[in-house]
Design a protein around this motif. Sequence first.
Motif, PDB file in Angstrom:
ATOM      1  N   TYR A   1       0.837  -1.208   0.000  1.00 10.81           N
ATOM      2  CA  TYR A   1       0.000   0.000   0.000  1.00 10.81           C
ATOM      3  C   TYR A   1       0.871   1.256   0.000  1.00 10.81           C
ATOM      4  CZ  TYR A   1      -3.658   3.256   1.591  1.00 10.81           C
ATOM      5  OH  TYR A   1      -4.536   4.309   1.705  1.00 10.81           O
ATOM      6  N   LYS A   2       1.913   1.274   0.833  1.00  4.53           N
ATOM      7  CA  LYS A   2       2.813   2.434   0.889  1.00  4.53           C
ATOM      8  C   LYS A   2       3.563   2.618  -0.427  1.00  4.53           C
ATOM      9  CE  LYS A   2       3.454   2.267   5.897  1.00  4.53           C
ATOM     10  NZ  LYS A   2       4.389   1.953   7.006  1.00  4.53           N
ATOM     11  N   TYR A   3       4.003   1.506  -1.023  1.00  3.69           N
ATOM     12  CA  TYR A   3       4.718   1.595  -2.306  1.00  3.69           C
ATOM     13  C   TYR A   3       3.800   2.157  -3.391  1.00  3.69           C
ATOM     14  CZ  TYR A   3       8.644  -1.189  -0.492  1.00  3.69           C
ATOM     15  OH  TYR A   3       9.726  -1.641   0.212  1.00  3.69           O
ATOM     16  N   LEU A   4       2.555   1.709  -3.399  1.00  5.01           N
ATOM     17  CA  LEU A   4       1.612   2.192  -4.414  1.00  5.01           C
ATOM     18  C   LEU A   4       1.315   3.682  -4.233  1.00  5.01           C
ATOM     19  CD1 LEU A   4      -0.891  -0.786  -4.687  1.00  5.01           C
ATOM     20  CD2 LEU A   4       0.460   0.176  -6.545  1.00  5.01           C
ATOM     21  N   GLN A   5       1.180   4.119  -3.001  1.00  5.60           N
ATOM     22  CA  GLN A   5       0.965   5.548  -2.758  1.00  5.60           C
ATOM     23  C   GLN A   5       2.130   6.369  -3.279  1.00  5.60           C
ATOM     24  OE1 GLN A   5       0.197   5.186   1.550  1.00  5.60           O
ATOM     25  NE2 GLN A   5      -1.822   6.093   1.186  1.00  5.60           N
ATOM     26  N   ARG A   6       3.353   5.853  -3.055  1.00  4.98           N
ATOM     27  CA  ARG A   6       4.547   6.544  -3.552  1.00  4.98           C
ATOM     28  C   ARG A   6       4.584   6.505  -5.077  1.00  4.98           C
ATOM     29  NH1 ARG A   6       7.521  10.618  -3.503  1.00  4.98           N
ATOM     30  NH2 ARG A   6       9.773  10.358  -3.626  1.00  4.98           N
ATOM     31  N   ALA A   7       4.164   5.385  -5.655  1.00  3.83           N
ATOM     32  CA  ALA A   7       4.153   5.259  -7.111  1.00  3.83           C
ATOM     33  C   ALA A   7       3.207   6.270  -7.744  1.00  3.83           C
ATOM     34  CB  ALA A   7       3.746   3.835  -7.503  1.00  3.83           C
ATOM     35  N   VAL A   8       2.042   6.464  -7.141  1.00  2.00           N
ATOM     36  CA  VAL A   8       1.079   7.447  -7.659  1.00  2.00           C
ATOM     37  C   VAL A   8       1.635   8.866  -7.517  1.00  2.00           C
ATOM     38  CG1 VAL A   8      -1.191   8.484  -7.270  1.00  2.00           C
ATOM     39  CG2 VAL A   8      -0.954   6.006  -7.358  1.00  2.00           C
ATOM     40  N   ASP A   9       2.333   9.125  -6.417  1.00  2.00           N
ATOM     41  CA  ASP A   9       2.945  10.446  -6.233  1.00  2.00           C
ATOM     42  C   ASP A   9       3.945  10.760  -7.343  1.00  2.00           C
ATOM     43  OD1 ASP A   9       1.508  10.917  -3.935  1.00  2.00           O
ATOM     44  OD2 ASP A   9       3.104  10.253  -2.578  1.00  2.00           O
ATOM     45  N   LEU A  10       4.725   9.736  -7.716  1.00  2.00           N
ATOM     46  CA  LEU A  10       5.770   9.950  -8.716  1.00  2.00           C
ATOM     47  C   LEU A  10       5.251   9.864 -10.152  1.00  2.00           C
ATOM     48  CD1 LEU A  10       8.603   7.880  -7.002  1.00  2.00           C
ATOM     49  CD2 LEU A  10       8.544  10.366  -7.287  1.00  2.00           C
ATOM     50  N   SER A  11       4.200   9.070 -10.367  1.00  2.00           N
ATOM     51  CA  SER A  11       3.628   8.915 -11.724  1.00  2.00           C
ATOM     52  C   SER A  11       2.115   9.104 -11.648  1.00  2.00           C
ATOM     53  CB  SER A  11       3.970   7.531 -12.290  1.00  2.00           C
ATOM     54  OG  SER A  11       5.366   7.343 -12.378  1.00  2.00           O
ATOM     55  N   PRO A  12       1.666  10.338 -11.379  1.00  2.00           N
ATOM     56  CA  PRO A  12       0.232  10.563 -11.146  1.00  2.00           C
ATOM     57  C   PRO A  12      -0.638  10.321 -12.373  1.00  2.00           C
ATOM     58  CG  PRO A  12       1.413  12.641 -11.296  1.00  2.00           C
ATOM     59  CD  PRO A  12       2.454  11.580 -11.250  1.00  2.00           C
ATOM     60  N   ASP A  13      -0.048  10.301 -13.570  1.00  2.00           N
ATOM     61  CA  ASP A  13      -0.840  10.128 -14.794  1.00  2.00           C
ATOM     62  C   ASP A  13      -0.680   8.747 -15.409  1.00  2.00           C
ATOM     63  OD1 ASP A  13      -1.916  12.698 -14.648  1.00  2.00           O
ATOM     64  OD2 ASP A  13      -0.155  13.565 -15.631  1.00  2.00           O
ATOM     65  N   ASP A  14      -0.191   7.787 -14.635  1.00  2.00           N
ATOM     66  CA  ASP A  14      -0.113   6.402 -15.106  1.00  2.00           C
ATOM     67  C   ASP A  14      -1.419   5.712 -14.722  1.00  2.00           C
ATOM     68  OD1 ASP A  14       0.305   3.546 -15.207  1.00  2.00           O
ATOM     69  OD2 ASP A  14       2.456   3.952 -15.344  1.00  2.00           O
ATOM     70  N   PRO A  15      -2.265   5.367 -15.695  1.00  2.00           N
ATOM     71  CA  PRO A  15      -3.593   4.834 -15.349  1.00  2.00           C
ATOM     72  C   PRO A  15      -3.534   3.507 -14.600  1.00  2.00           C
ATOM     73  CG  PRO A  15      -3.179   4.625 -17.702  1.00  2.00           C
ATOM     74  CD  PRO A  15      -2.073   5.474 -17.145  1.00  2.00           C
ATOM     75  N   MET A  16      -2.560   2.644 -14.935  1.00  2.00           N
ATOM     76  CA  MET A  16      -2.520   1.335 -14.299  1.00  2.00           C
ATOM     77  C   MET A  16      -2.063   1.431 -12.835  1.00  2.00           C
ATOM     78  SD  MET A  16      -3.857  -0.259 -16.607  1.00  2.00           S
ATOM     79  CE  MET A  16      -3.910  -1.838 -15.758  1.00  2.00           C
ATOM     80  N   ILE A  17      -1.174   2.379 -12.559  1.00  2.00           N
ATOM     81  CA  ILE A  17      -0.759   2.565 -11.169  1.00  2.00           C
ATOM     82  C   ILE A  17      -1.926   3.112 -10.353  1.00  2.00           C
ATOM     83  CG2 ILE A  17       0.759   3.874  -9.642  1.00  2.00           C
ATOM     84  CD1 ILE A  17       2.927   3.708 -11.767  1.00  2.00           C
ATOM     85  N   ASN A  18      -2.649   4.077 -10.913  1.00  2.00           N
ATOM     86  CA  ASN A  18      -3.851   4.595 -10.245  1.00  2.00           C
ATOM     87  C   ASN A  18      -4.872   3.484 -10.022  1.00  2.00           C
ATOM     88  OD1 ASN A  18      -4.235   7.820  -9.984  1.00  2.00           O
ATOM     89  ND2 ASN A  18      -2.797   7.358 -11.635  1.00  2.00           N
ATOM     90  N   LEU A  19      -5.034   2.629 -11.030  1.00  2.00           N
ATOM     91  CA  LEU A  19      -5.979   1.510 -10.925  1.00  2.00           C
ATOM     92  C   LEU A  19      -5.588   0.573  -9.793  1.00  2.00           C
ATOM     93  CD1 LEU A  19      -8.258  -0.387 -11.893  1.00  2.00           C
ATOM     94  CD2 LEU A  19      -6.619  -1.343 -13.536  1.00  2.00           C
ATOM     95  N   GLN A  20      -4.297   0.219  -9.719  1.00  2.00           N
ATOM     96  CA  GLN A  20      -3.875  -0.741  -8.709  1.00  2.00           C
ATOM     97  C   GLN A  20      -4.064  -0.199  -7.302  1.00  2.00           C
ATOM     98  OE1 GLN A  20      -2.835  -3.969  -9.642  1.00  2.00           O
ATOM     99  NE2 GLN A  20      -3.354  -4.214  -7.487  1.00  2.00           N
ATOM    100  N   LEU A  21      -3.726   1.086  -7.094  1.00  2.00           N
ATOM    101  CA  LEU A  21      -3.940   1.680  -5.773  1.00  2.00           C
ATOM    102  C   LEU A  21      -5.431   1.763  -5.461  1.00  2.00           C
ATOM    103  CD1 LEU A  21      -2.963   2.977  -3.180  1.00  2.00           C
ATOM    104  CD2 LEU A  21      -2.787   5.170  -4.393  1.00  2.00           C
TER     105      LEU A  21
END
Length: 507
Positions: free
Chosen positions: A40-60
């Motif tokens: 969960y923490k890694y995904l939150q960080r991933a969204v912070d760094l790549s806010p416009d990546d749809p698959m990362i947003n989807l996974q979080l």
Amino acid sequence: MEKKRQNETQSNIVSFIPTGDYYYKKSIQAMNSGQMNKAYKYLQRAVDLSPDDPMINLQLAIVELEGQRFEEAYDLLRHAYQIDPDNPEIIFYMAEVSGCVGIMHDAKRFAEEYLKLEPEGAYADEAAEILEFVAFEQDDLEELEGSGEDLYRQEQARRCMEKGDFPEAINILEDLIEDRPAFWSAYNNLALAYFYVGEEEQAKALLHTVLRENKGNLHALCNLTVIAYYEKNEEDLQALLNVLVKIQPYTWEHRYKLGATLALIGQYELAYKWLRSMQKRGYVGDAGFYFWLSHAAYFSDHVEISKSAWDQLLELDPDKEGFEPWRQQENEFALDALEHDRDFIVEKLESSYTSERIFGLFLLKGTAHKQEIIAHPKWVNIEQLGSFEKLFLAYALGHEFDKKNKVEASFLRAVHVSEILLEQYGKLSSLIVPMFQMWFVLCEQALVQNYRFTNPAAIAGANDYLFKSSQMLKVTKKEIAQQYGVSVSTLTKYIDEILTFLPDSHN
């Protein structure tokens, strides 16, 4: 050569700067090893760094959904959908989350869109179930106003109101109404927001606008009824109640609103009729539903149903423990006592004197009107409370104090003095109100001076003796000492101590 090494070093540094994809992969690894908190923490960080990546947003968003954080999931999925509106997986989860936040139009639309794209897809069965659920909720669906975008903006406003950010909710709803002049539910929510910031006249004006343009709007009628009740406007309240008792709502949304409103204003039998009718038909409610059902049932002599509803409430919201409707009946104090007089307590809470306000907050703990008073937007305004008032409010709400903390331990002993006095007299009558007023003046000054209140029983006796002496009542130290279980010398000691906290004058 040196320059080459510097360039290589800079290149290596750049290559080790983590990206959203890096943390996304780390989250997948954490999930595979069962470390969901890390994932969960890694995904939150991933969204912070790549806010416009749809698959990362989807996974979080999926993780947020699993944690039942539906609003957060909705925001993420909505953003992912805006970036990649043709992705079947995102479309399916848009259907799922729309149903969770109550936007049934979109739940239906996205489920149908997914099945059109992938009729045999991985989520085909789940999409079909969503459509079945929407069909079951069809009555409520027909009552909804607005597009998905409109409902989303209204949901944003609702979340702001839940957090106490009423100015932001007002801004959102005013913009929404400007765009959608006939979006009546937004008017109703805006009226509530105005009411919560103390703009009652503006709130009523909006609700009357709704009733002029959308005759018979039940939410507007109920909101006006609540305002009249809080304002103690008996004439308007009775006129509105005469209308409400004639309404025969069909949808669950309307039955819930009507039932909760009737329960709030004390019309328990009618409230029970509507709320119980929903439960009998399989309605699975939120915490508010079970709260009002329990109260309506209890005061309509359906005690077992009340207790069953309360058990369901505590499963959803354990913090409601202590607000049981039967508590006021089981309370040792008589219901005709001033601690159960709503207007008396509110008068204290709205006083310009701190001592009066802490008196009101002390009474709040055991009053039959506790929930009603706390729910009112103006009677208990946390942002305007001083430090001592906040301690008394925490006491009223059942906060667990740290007895090892010197300040909190002293405060608890001060409160215990008040409890001993109330126990001695059985209930708060008009005859002993002045004694309590004197005590809370002393208490306030003692708290300011960091007094330790080391012997609550002796302090209570000292206050009682001082009050009766000031009223020229025949009383001896020996009598008071025996009454409070202390020696005469101890009583005398504490009389001398608390006398130092008595101001020269107090109006």
